[in-house]
Design an enzyme around this catalytic site. Structure first.
Site, PDB file in Angstrom:
ATOM      1  N   LYS A  19      -1.099 -11.363  10.644  1.00  0.00           N
ATOM      2  CA  LYS A  19      -0.757 -10.418   9.576  1.00  0.00           C
ATOM      3  C   LYS A  19       0.084  -9.281  10.127  1.00  0.00           C
ATOM      4  CE  LYS A  19      -3.911  -7.703   7.568  1.00  0.00           C
ATOM      5  NZ  LYS A  19      -5.149  -7.490   6.803  1.00  0.00           N
ATOM      6  N   ASN A  52      -1.040  -1.590   2.594  1.00  0.00           N
ATOM      7  CA  ASN A  52      -2.038  -0.514   2.611  1.00  0.00           C
ATOM      8  C   ASN A  52      -1.872   0.488   1.484  1.00  0.00           C
ATOM      9  OD1 ASN A  52      -1.790  -1.288   5.824  1.00  0.00           O
ATOM     10  ND2 ASN A  52      -3.879  -0.859   5.165  1.00  0.00           N
ATOM     11  N   ASP A 111     -15.198  -6.041   1.532  1.00  0.00           N
ATOM     12  CA  ASP A 111     -15.686  -5.503   2.806  1.00  0.00           C
ATOM     13  C   ASP A 111     -17.170  -5.203   2.650  1.00  0.00           C
ATOM     14  OD1 ASP A 111     -16.469  -3.450   4.727  1.00  0.00           O
ATOM     15  OD2 ASP A 111     -14.352  -3.163   5.181  1.00  0.00           O
ATOM     16  N   GLU A 131     -10.695 -11.922   9.651  1.00  0.00           N
ATOM     17  CA  GLU A 131      -9.665 -11.085  10.253  1.00  0.00           C
ATOM     18  C   GLU A 131     -10.060 -10.681  11.677  1.00  0.00           C
ATOM     19  OE1 GLU A 131      -6.972  -7.188   9.084  1.00  0.00           O
ATOM     20  OE2 GLU A 131      -8.994  -7.336   8.237  1.00  0.00           O
ATOM     21  N   GLU A 185      -0.856  -8.032   0.715  1.00  0.00           N
ATOM     22  CA  GLU A 185      -2.123  -7.302   0.662  1.00  0.00           C
ATOM     23  C   GLU A 185      -1.934  -5.845   0.266  1.00  0.00           C
ATOM     24  OE1 GLU A 185      -5.562  -6.099   3.940  1.00  0.00           O
ATOM     25  OE2 GLU A 185      -4.485  -8.005   4.114  1.00  0.00           O
ATOM     26  N   HIS A 236     -12.102  -7.976   4.731  1.00  0.00           N
ATOM     27  CA  HIS A 236     -11.441  -6.968   5.552  1.00  0.00           C
ATOM     28  C   HIS A 236     -12.313  -6.577   6.741  1.00  0.00           C
ATOM     29  CE1 HIS A 236     -11.054  -2.482   6.290  1.00  0.00           C
ATOM     30  NE2 HIS A 236      -9.849  -2.904   6.609  1.00  0.00           N
ATOM     31  N   GLU A 277     -10.414  -4.452   0.004  1.00  0.00           N
ATOM     32  CA  GLU A 277     -11.013  -3.639   1.061  1.00  0.00           C
ATOM     33  C   GLU A 277     -11.314  -2.224   0.601  1.00  0.00           C
ATOM     34  OE1 GLU A 277      -8.055  -1.653   4.069  1.00  0.00           O
ATOM     35  OE2 GLU A 277      -7.426  -3.719   3.793  1.00  0.00           O
ATOM     36  N   ASP A 335       0.700  -6.651   4.756  1.00  0.00           N
ATOM     37  CA  ASP A 335      -0.240  -5.650   4.238  1.00  0.00           C
ATOM     38  C   ASP A 335       0.474  -4.312   4.109  1.00  0.00           C
ATOM     39  OD1 ASP A 335      -2.356  -3.982   3.641  1.00  0.00           O
ATOM     40  OD2 ASP A 335      -3.482  -4.397   5.474  1.00  0.00           O
ATOM     41  N   LYS A 385       1.877  -5.541   9.276  1.00  0.00           N
ATOM     42  CA  LYS A 385       1.902  -4.375   8.395  1.00  0.00           C
ATOM     43  C   LYS A 385       3.324  -4.115   7.901  1.00  0.00           C
ATOM     44  CE  LYS A 385      -2.487  -3.217   8.946  1.00  0.00           C
ATOM     45  NZ  LYS A 385      -3.467  -3.084   7.856  1.00  0.00           N
TER      46      LYS A 385
END
Length: 362
Positions: A166, A199, A272, A319, A223, A299, A249, A197, A168
């Site tokens: 993965k 975020n 999570d 993960e 994500e 997560h 998450e 991801d 970012k």
């Protein structure tokens, strides 16, 4: 007797193993809420939850001042009843992070006791679907890493036989994200899963634009493209892209997952266990995901999630972000690109109590 005789909590700071950054924050330390429950039949259950640097003392206060005193004298076998009773006693602060994190530290300790009493590992006590689950790496994909770093780390994961990595995203310009992802995809080829991801860093318009740019890369999921409470935005994005949308998450109740699934706003559920309030509600989300034919790829917390993903038919990836090696005496077993759930009764985490003592701050 299975009565809870002692219930204690402490706050333990665990340093991060490597620099970790994403589009909105840096992971500076793990504030770990550690709960220990002792029963009159001589068993001890250990549970935990975490924050990534803020709020730990608030959760500890919730545990010590309100929740733990309610446990003494209760039957530890009644996990559902205890979770509901504690949740109901905190109506003024639910649904929210502080309460969920406190409940999770208690609930994981209760499940540790439950599995130990049954002489079963958690993956069997919670369902027992399979023992090994596929693993993907995040440690080599942080936002501050250079493109060369990303490529090197992805190739290293591929050489270890891990099926996914993965990366970012959320650079100021979409072209930079795209160039970094192209470099990784070109290096690893078409047979390795590649996830991204953001975020929660993007607006709906920017998420739609970047999804269109990312589509030729054959991503396994996109994500947290937007803030977690924007169900409408995620539904709109999911309907307009071929990339699976992953969320979870940053959700703290089963109802939030139900809202996403009923709107077809996500097809990867990343619940999570610490943030949802423990193993008890985690399994309910996993069963909800199964009923909606979507996959659970939780997560963080690989040392605990490996057993939960293994427990359910909806389980997908675990993960890889190691974070407990400083306070445990064993490590996650990885075999042929898969994380293997522990076989020891209980959670399967071998805590180093001396190391926890050294890092206890409250």
């Amino acid at each position: 007797m299975t009565t809870i005789a002692t219930a204690t909590a402490r706050l333990v700071d665990i340093e991060v193993e490597t620099a970790r950054t994403d589009a909105v924050q840096a992971f500076l330390k793990q504030e770990t809420l550690f709960v220990q429950l002792g029963t009159t039949d001589g068993l001890t259950g250990y549970g935990y939850s975490y924050t990534i640097g803020t709020g730990g003392r608030a959760v500890l206060s919730m545990l010590n001042e309100h929740l733990l005193p309610k446990l003494v004298g209760a039957d530890a076998r009644n996990v559902e009843a205890l979770w509901f009773e504690l949740f109901a006693s905190t109506r003024a602060t639910t649904t929210g992070a502080i309460t969920s994190l406190a409940l999770a530290a208690i609930d994981t300790a209760l499940w540790d006791l439950k599995a130990k009493r049954a002489d079963e590992p958690l993956w069997q006590a919670a369902g027992g679907f399979r023992q090994a689950v596929p693993l993907y790496d995040t440690e080599g994909g942080w936002l501050h890493l250079s493109t060369d770093d990303l490529v090197r780390e992805a190739l290293a994961s591929q050489a270890r036989g891990w099926p996914g990595v993965k990366i970012k995203v959320g650079k100021p310009r979409a072209a930079e994200d795209l160039a970094r992802l192209h470099a990784v995809r070109e290096a690893v080829g078409p047979d390795m899963d590649l996830m991204v991801d953001a975020n929660q860093s993007l607006t709906i318009s920017e998420a739609r634009r970047r999804a269109a740019l990312f589509e030729p890369l054959d991503l396994s999921w996109f994500e947290e493209p937007m803030p977690a409470d924007d169900v409408d935005g995620h539904a709109l994005l999911a309907a307009g892209t071929s990339i699976p949308i992953a969320v979870g998450e940053s959700m703290y109740s089963i109802a939030q997952f139900r809202s996403y699934l009923s709107r077809q706003a996500a097809s990867i559920v990343q619940v999570d266990v610490a943030r949802i309030g423990g193993i008890t509600p985690w399994l309910k989300v996993a069963h909800l995901a199964e009923a909606n034919n979507v996959t659970v790829c939780p997560h963080f917390l690989m040392e605990l999630h490996v057993s939960l993903v293994a427990a359910t038919p909806a389980g997908g990836y675990v993960e890889h972000i190691p974070q407990l090696r400083a306070v445990t005496t064993s490590e996650l077993e990885i075999r042929d690109g898969h994380a293997v759930a522990p076989t020891t009764p209980g959670l399967g985490i071998d805590w180093n109590l001396n190391a926890l003592d050294d890092r206890t701050v409250a």
